[in-house]
Design an enzyme around this catalytic site. Structure first.
Site, short mmCIF file in Angstrom:
data_model
loop_
_atom_site.label_atom_id
_atom_site.label_comp_id
_atom_site.label_asym_id
_atom_site.label_seq_id
_atom_site.Cartn_x
_atom_site.Cartn_y
_atom_site.Cartn_z
N GLU A 110 23.06 33.28 45.30
CA GLU A 110 22.95 32.18 46.28
C GLU A 110 23.19 32.59 47.73
OE1 GLU A 110 25.51 29.03 44.84
OE2 GLU A 110 24.15 28.58 43.19
N ASN A 135 20.16 36.44 42.01
CA ASN A 135 20.07 35.13 41.37
C ASN A 135 20.23 34.01 42.40
OD1 ASN A 135 20.07 33.67 38.77
ND2 ASN A 135 22.19 33.08 39.28
N HIS A 193 17.72 24.82 38.09
CA HIS A 193 18.38 23.51 38.03
C HIS A 193 17.41 22.47 38.57
CE1 HIS A 193 22.23 25.21 36.97
NE2 HIS A 193 22.21 26.01 38.02
N GLU A 227 19.67 29.54 34.55
CA GLU A 227 20.63 28.43 34.42
C GLU A 227 19.89 27.11 34.21
OE1 GLU A 227 23.40 28.42 37.74
OE2 GLU A 227 23.50 30.61 37.78
N ASP A 254 18.52 23.61 33.58
CA ASP A 254 18.85 22.26 33.13
C ASP A 254 18.01 21.28 33.93
OD1 ASP A 254 20.39 22.30 35.53
OD2 ASP A 254 22.32 22.29 34.48
#
Ligand code: XIL
Length: 391
Positions: free
Chosen positions: A176, A220, A259, A288, A290
């Site tokens: 990030e 990432n 996400h 990750e 979702d």
């Protein structure tokens, strides 16, 4: 920015073509995936077994505390072939007091993975969040200067990567670093960039590579596959990765966190974005995944808009299809598999229903959609029966 303003078994819906005898199945599995991801004890229609047919790994973030719950571990070992510690490899957890280490959670998960023929994604070495208070306080009160901070980071990376040397498949080395603005750039206000300059990012990769030359080292981030709607963040990450590779920095892969939120619709440029990262010579991963939506409350997590019950599995399925279209995409990891465990209700007010199992660990439509996508990927759709005028 549109998406994030901070932190920035059941039976399948389609029938499997006959698998033949157990021997025939084992033979196929060996040919497609020598990793034995679908070896003994795992159902042939489990996510990990289907994905193994095409050499893809299906992963999940894990909270080691959940390993005490048999209903949870049953799903974990049967459905997933790679695990990521949700928090237990972050600096805050592994070194809560300077010089005092706690590897208990990480060790437990690495051992569980080995027992269950799962690989491990290490997460994460260089990030502005979940740093130990002794470190951030030391920097803000001036007792830790730039030179100290650099050597503390170097030590942290060598200690952690060295401890698990040979046992980590992919490391999220840096996490990030890009702004959510258009155009996007490396965030000058990021804790590490502000204190040490942006060159600390490639340096972290070099240290990690030295500490474990065989681990795949990943950059990432979230919203780097077009989720911001403008593609600005993807463009910035792409340009930076290209530059880093030209300079010989040991970066082997790029992870899109994945996400998503039903209120924004599916990011249609995802496949193209993953493809252009791969074209740089990088491995790609969804790290990750979702898909959150608005819900009645954190305990029940029933979507308040009925259409969300269609949009949520749809976006999950589209994201997996984007991954399936790119051969360099080697893993598809969900950020926890049950709604009860998800970070979403705690971080996005009023939202939830973000995973593939419900609050009672029952598979949701998203689970069955992913399973169906993987069946099609593994076996293809069966050929139509011949008719008089069409054969
Ligand atoms: C989250 C964890 O799931 C939470 O338990 C924790 O409180 C905060 O961090 N991006 C990342 C992950 O890279 O490390 C974050 O995990 C979610 C966002």
């Amino acid at each position: 920015m549109r998406r994030r303003s901070f932190l920035a078994m059941g039976a399948g819906a389609i029938t499997l073509p006959a698998l033949g005898t157990a021997t025939a199945h084992a033979a196929t599995a060996t040919a497609a995936a020598p990793s034995a991801a679908d070896a003994s004890g795992v159902a042939p229609d489990a996510l990990r077994a289907l994905a193994a047919k095409i050499g893809l790994r299906i992963g999940t973030a894990v909270i080691p505390f959940d390993l005490n719950t048999p209903a949870y571990t049953d799903i974990l070992k049967n459905q997933f072939s790679v695990v990521t510690p949700g928090n237990e490899m972050k600096w805050q957890v592994v070194e809560p007091t300077q010089g005092v280490f706690d590897w208990s959670g990480a060790d437990r998960l690495v051992a569980f993975a080995k027992q269950n023929r799962q690989l491990v994604r290490g997460h994460t070495l260089l990030w502005h969040n979940q740093l130990p208070t002794w470190l951030t306080t030391g920097v803000s009160n001036g007792t830790i200067g730039a030179a100290d901070l650099t050597s503390l980071l170097k030590q942290h990376i060598f200690t952690e990567v060295g401890r698990y040397r040979g046992q980590i498949w992919q490391w999220d080395v840096a996490n990030e670093f890009f702004t959510d603005s258009n155009p996007s750039m490396i965030n000058p206000n990021d804790f590490w960039v502000k204190n040490l300059g942006a060159d600390i990012i490639p340096q972290a990769f070099r240290w990690a590579h030295e500490a474990d030359p065989h681990a795949l080292l990943f950059y990432n981030d979230y919203n780097i596959a077009g989720e911001d709607g403008t593609n600005a963040k993807s463009d910035a990450a792409y340009a930076w990765l290209k530059q880093m590779l030209a300079q010989g920095v040991p970066i082997h892969g790029v992870g899109d966190q994945g996400h998503l939120d039903t209120q924004y619709g599916f990011p249609t440029k995802m496949t193209d974005n993953l493809k252009r990262f791969a074209a740089l010579g990088l491995k790609v991963a969804i790290t990750e995944a979702d898909v959150r939506t608005f819900v009645d409350g954190p305990d029940t997590q029933v979507p308040t808009d009925h259409l969300s019950t269609f949009a949520q599995p749809y976006e999950f399925s589209q994201m997996l299809k984007a991954a399936l279209a790119v051969p360099e995409c080697i893993s598809f990891t969900v950020w926890g598999f049950g709604d009860k465990d998800s970070w979403v209700p705690g971080f996005f007010t009023g939202e939830g229903y973000a995973t593939i199992y419900d609050v009672n660990l029952q598979p949701k439509p998203a689970y069955f959609d992913l399973q169906q996508d993987l069946k099609l990927a593994a076996y293809g759709a069966p050929r139509r029966v011949p008719t008089r005028m069409n054969h």
